[in-house]
Design an enzyme around this catalytic site. Structure first.
Site, short mmCIF file in Angstrom:
data_model
loop_
_atom_site.label_atom_id
_atom_site.label_comp_id
_atom_site.label_asym_id
_atom_site.label_seq_id
_atom_site.Cartn_x
_atom_site.Cartn_y
_atom_site.Cartn_z
N GLU A 117 9.32 17.76 13.61
CA GLU A 117 9.97 17.34 12.37
C GLU A 117 9.39 18.23 11.26
O GLU A 117 8.23 18.07 10.88
CB GLU A 117 9.65 15.87 12.08
CG GLU A 117 10.31 15.38 10.82
CD GLU A 117 9.93 13.95 10.44
OE1 GLU A 117 8.78 13.54 10.70
OE2 GLU A 117 10.79 13.24 9.88
N SER B 134 5.20 8.61 9.31
CA SER B 134 5.36 9.57 10.41
C SER B 134 5.13 8.89 11.76
O SER B 134 4.47 7.85 11.84
CB SER B 134 4.38 10.72 10.21
OG SER B 134 3.07 10.22 10.20
N LYS C 128 0.89 -1.18 0.00
CA LYS C 128 0.00 0.00 0.00
C LYS C 128 0.93 1.22 0.00
O LYS C 128 1.39 1.68 1.04
CB LYS C 128 -0.88 -0.01 1.27
CG LYS C 128 -2.20 0.72 1.16
CD LYS C 128 -2.12 2.16 0.72
CE LYS C 128 -1.85 3.13 1.86
NZ LYS C 128 -1.64 4.53 1.37
N ARG D 65 0.23 9.75 -2.52
CA ARG D 65 0.68 10.98 -3.17
C ARG D 65 1.58 10.71 -4.38
O ARG D 65 1.67 11.53 -5.28
CB ARG D 65 1.43 11.86 -2.17
CG ARG D 65 0.51 12.33 -1.05
CD ARG D 65 1.32 12.99 0.01
NE ARG D 65 0.56 13.17 1.22
CZ ARG D 65 1.10 13.31 2.41
NH1 ARG D 65 2.42 13.27 2.54
NH2 ARG D 65 0.37 13.48 3.46
N CYS E 40 13.94 11.04 5.93
CA CYS E 40 13.88 10.72 7.35
C CYS E 40 15.26 10.77 7.98
O CYS E 40 15.40 10.81 9.19
CB CYS E 40 13.28 9.35 7.56
SG CYS E 40 14.30 8.07 6.85
P1 NAD Z 1 2.46 9.29 6.68
O1 NAD Z 1 2.60 8.73 8.05
O2 NAD Z 1 1.52 10.42 6.48
O3 NAD Z 1 2.01 8.14 5.65
C1 NAD Z 1 2.66 6.90 5.57
C2 NAD Z 1 1.67 5.86 5.09
O4 NAD Z 1 0.64 5.71 6.06
C3 NAD Z 1 1.00 6.20 3.77
O5 NAD Z 1 0.89 5.03 2.99
C4 NAD Z 1 -0.37 6.73 4.21
O6 NAD Z 1 -1.39 6.47 3.25
C5 NAD Z 1 -0.64 5.95 5.48
N1 NAD Z 1 -1.44 6.70 6.47
C6 NAD Z 1 -1.51 8.05 6.61
N2 NAD Z 1 -2.29 8.36 7.66
C7 NAD Z 1 -2.71 7.20 8.19
C8 NAD Z 1 -3.54 6.87 9.31
N3 NAD Z 1 -4.08 7.81 10.08
N4 NAD Z 1 -3.75 5.56 9.58
C9 NAD Z 1 -3.19 4.60 8.81
N5 NAD Z 1 -2.40 4.86 7.74
C10 NAD Z 1 -2.16 6.15 7.44
O7 NAD Z 1 3.94 9.68 6.20
P2 NAD Z 1 4.38 10.49 4.91
O8 NAD Z 1 4.00 11.93 5.08
O9 NAD Z 1 3.94 9.77 3.69
O10 NAD Z 1 5.97 10.33 5.00
C11 NAD Z 1 6.81 11.20 5.72
C12 NAD Z 1 7.09 10.67 7.10
O11 NAD Z 1 7.69 9.38 7.01
C13 NAD Z 1 8.11 11.53 7.86
O12 NAD Z 1 7.70 11.62 9.19
C14 NAD Z 1 9.41 10.74 7.73
O13 NAD Z 1 10.35 10.97 8.75
C15 NAD Z 1 8.89 9.34 7.80
N6 NAD Z 1 9.84 8.41 7.23
C16 NAD Z 1 10.53 7.60 8.08
C17 NAD Z 1 11.47 6.73 7.58
C18 NAD Z 1 12.23 5.84 8.50
O14 NAD Z 1 12.92 4.98 8.00
N7 NAD Z 1 12.15 5.98 9.81
C19 NAD Z 1 11.70 6.65 6.21
C20 NAD Z 1 10.97 7.48 5.36
C21 NAD Z 1 10.03 8.36 5.88
#
Ligand code: NAD
Length: 492
Positions: A377, A224, A171, A175, A279
């Site tokens: 962040e 996140s 999944k 975006r 990240c």
């Molecule tokens: P996000 O948490 O908004 O989304 C991640 C995924 O979760 C997406 O597929 C989204 O559709 C889904 N999602 C969103 N809201 C949800 C909810 N309420 N319940 C269940 N699923 C949900 O993250 P983003 O904005 O796409 O990515 C950026 C974030 O990811 C930043 O915080 C970054 O630091 C983090 N990140 C972490 C790593 C790591 O390895 N630790 C790597 C890349 C990105």
């Protein structure tokens, strides 16, 4: 208007488009994405469960062949994939190729699956008793990924999960979902059997259906921190194994003996590359003692030479951020910084008035814990400088931060670097390396609010996460145990 299809079983499947995909460089809507509802999730999980039965029985050489072919296809189609990533994510073509290269490393590591899945054997633990262990696939894995690395993060998960003999449902972020569909097609072209890999699009509801579905055995999540925490809690409550990697606030500590030219280059690359949407981006430079003023001067010199523009313009050092809302959120951190006593050394917020979702490079001097620009962040091209008096103050600041993804130290003193590596509560540490993402043969993971669950992702911990251990204890009667006539001469 194009609708991004699902990839189910072995082909593209159209759905009704509900969500919008933008070209962040222009701000225009380029596609719609459907939201998979519970019925569709049920159907795809059923396909995956059936396919998992055959795939777990596949020979290790068959799996290796698929992964070798996938690697070749990813290399051959690199330009096409990078262009697709740039169009939906906005990062430069060079950054898109860079993330593909880091993703490829994981496919190459997974190609060594014969070695990674080798069990252990102990002979004669008691008279006539041997013990051996094997690792078997968990079954069906759901991979839920963020927007910022639309090919690398899926490959962190998919390569090792498939190599371990699992079916996978991906999944991707809604975006920038198109490259995941291409990944499905390339896996089929590489010889992956029908149904072993599918791509479902959607939002939080789609994720909830996956988290609660009894047909899913394991969840790999990257995103996140608030969502990672929710995914971990919901998934484990439903009885699944879950690894959920969250957000970050990465510090770069610069000691007075550091080479400031190298440190300034590192701060620019790690702070502004991919518009800070990494990240492992450096978001705070912790300047120790008298280093702050000369370091800020060197960073500012370099920052003034950065070229911001569309990702497909080869002269751009970084491109737009992902959405208008995210751009406005980033701008707010900068415009509200002076009220917290922060000096805005460079203000790139005027870029927000141009078409597309741009923010120019911003440099903030004097960030501290308790200020929004330090605590949150920001995930944009905004670098903060924190001034501290001593090495001990720097370590205290890093350790008091709720995140613990990455950290770097810049110094010429090997023993200070060694001590630092031992003293910080952070999962990945760089010594004169600003973005210490481990190579694929190590595992990636942060501490504290950057990771929920105990398993780091990819590498050896990836194979451990996607498999379950069995230990088999075997006893055969020995000549010394009985008077059995073996029918051949005893050697001892
Ligand atoms: P996000 O948490 O908004 O989304 C991640 C995924 O979760 C997406 O597929 C989204 O559709 C889904 N999602 C969103 N809201 C949800 C909810 N309420 N319940 C269940 N699923 C949900 O993250 P983003 O904005 O796409 O990515 C950026 C974030 O990811 C930043 O915080 C970054 O630091 C983090 N990140 C972490 C790593 C790591 O390895 N630790 C790597 C890349 C990105």
């Amino acid at each position: 208007m194009r609708t991004v299809p699902y990839f189910i079983s072995d082909k593209r499947v159209e759905g009704a488009g509900d969500l919008l995909v933008y070209n962040p460089a222009t701000g225009e809507v380029t596609a719609h994405v459907p939201i998979a509802d519970k019925a569709l999730v049920d159907g795809v999980v059923a396909v995956a469960r059936e396919a998992a039965v055959g795939w777990r029985e596949s020979s290790l050489s068959q799996r290796t062949n698929v992964l070798f072919s996938l690697r070749q296809l990813l290399v051959e189609r690199g330009d096409e994939l990078a262009a697709l990533i740039t169009q939906e994510h906005g990062k430069t073509i060079a950054d898109a190729k860079g993330e593909l290269a880091r993703g490829l490393e994981n496919v190459e590591y997974a190609c060594g699956l014969m070695e990674h899945l080798k069990g252990d054997f102990s002979s004669q633990v008691a008279s006539g008793v041997d013990v051996h262990s094997v690792r078997e696939p968990v079954g069906v894995v759901a991979a839920i990924t963020p927007f910022n690395f639309p090919i690398m993060v899926p490959l962190w998960m998919v390569a090792n999960a498939l190599a371990s003999g699992n079916a996978v449902i991906l999944k991707p972020s809604e975006r920038d979902p198109s490259v995941s569909v291409r990944l499905g097609e390339l896996l089929r072209e590489a010889g992956l059997p029908t149904g072993v890999f599918s791509v479902l699009h959607g939002n939080a509801d789609t994720v909830t259906h996956l988290l609660e579905h009894p047909g899913i055995d394991a969840i790999s999540f990257v995103g996140s921190t608030p969502v990672a925490r929710h995914v971990y809690q919901t998934g484990t409550l439903a009885g699944k194994r879950v690894q959920a990697l969250g957000g970050a606030k990465n510090h770069m500590v610069v000691l007075p003996d550091a080479d400031l030219e190298i440190a300034a280059d590192a701060a620019i690359n790690a702070g502004f590359g991919s518009a800070g949407e990494r990240c492992m981006a450096i978001s705070v430079v912790v300047a120790v003692g008298e280093v702050a003023d000369p370091l800020i001067a060197k960073i500012t010199d370099r920052l003034d030479k950065l070229h911001v523009g569309p990702g497909d313009d080869v002269t751009s050092d970084f491109g737009p951020v992902i959405t208008k809302e995210h751009r406005d959120r980033i701008v707010h951190y900068v415009t509200s910084a002076p009220a917290d006593g922060i000096a805005v050394v460079r203000d790139g917020t005027s870029w927000a008035t141009k078409p597309g979702f741009f923010v120019g490079p911003c440099l903030l001097d004097g960030v501290k814990p308790g200020m929004k620009a330090y605590d949150d962040e920001i995930f944009g091209p905004v670098l903060g400088v924190a001034r501290v008096d001593s090495y001990a103050d720097a370590v205290a600041m890093v350790n008091a931060n709720p995140y613990g993804n990455g950290v770097a130290i810049f110094t010429r003193d090997g023993n200070a670097a060694r001590l630092f590596s031992r003293e910080v509560s952070v999962g990945m540490i760089g010594v004169n390396v600003p973005i210490p993402v481990p190579v694929a043969s190590y595992s990636f993971g942060g501490w504290k609010s950057s990771l929920f669950g105990h398993s780091h992702i990819y590498g050896p911990e990836g194979f451990a996460f996607y498999t379950r251990a069995k230990v088999i204890t075997t006893r055969w009667p020995q000549p010394s145990d009985s008077q059995i006539d073996l029918g051949f001469p005893r050697t001892r």
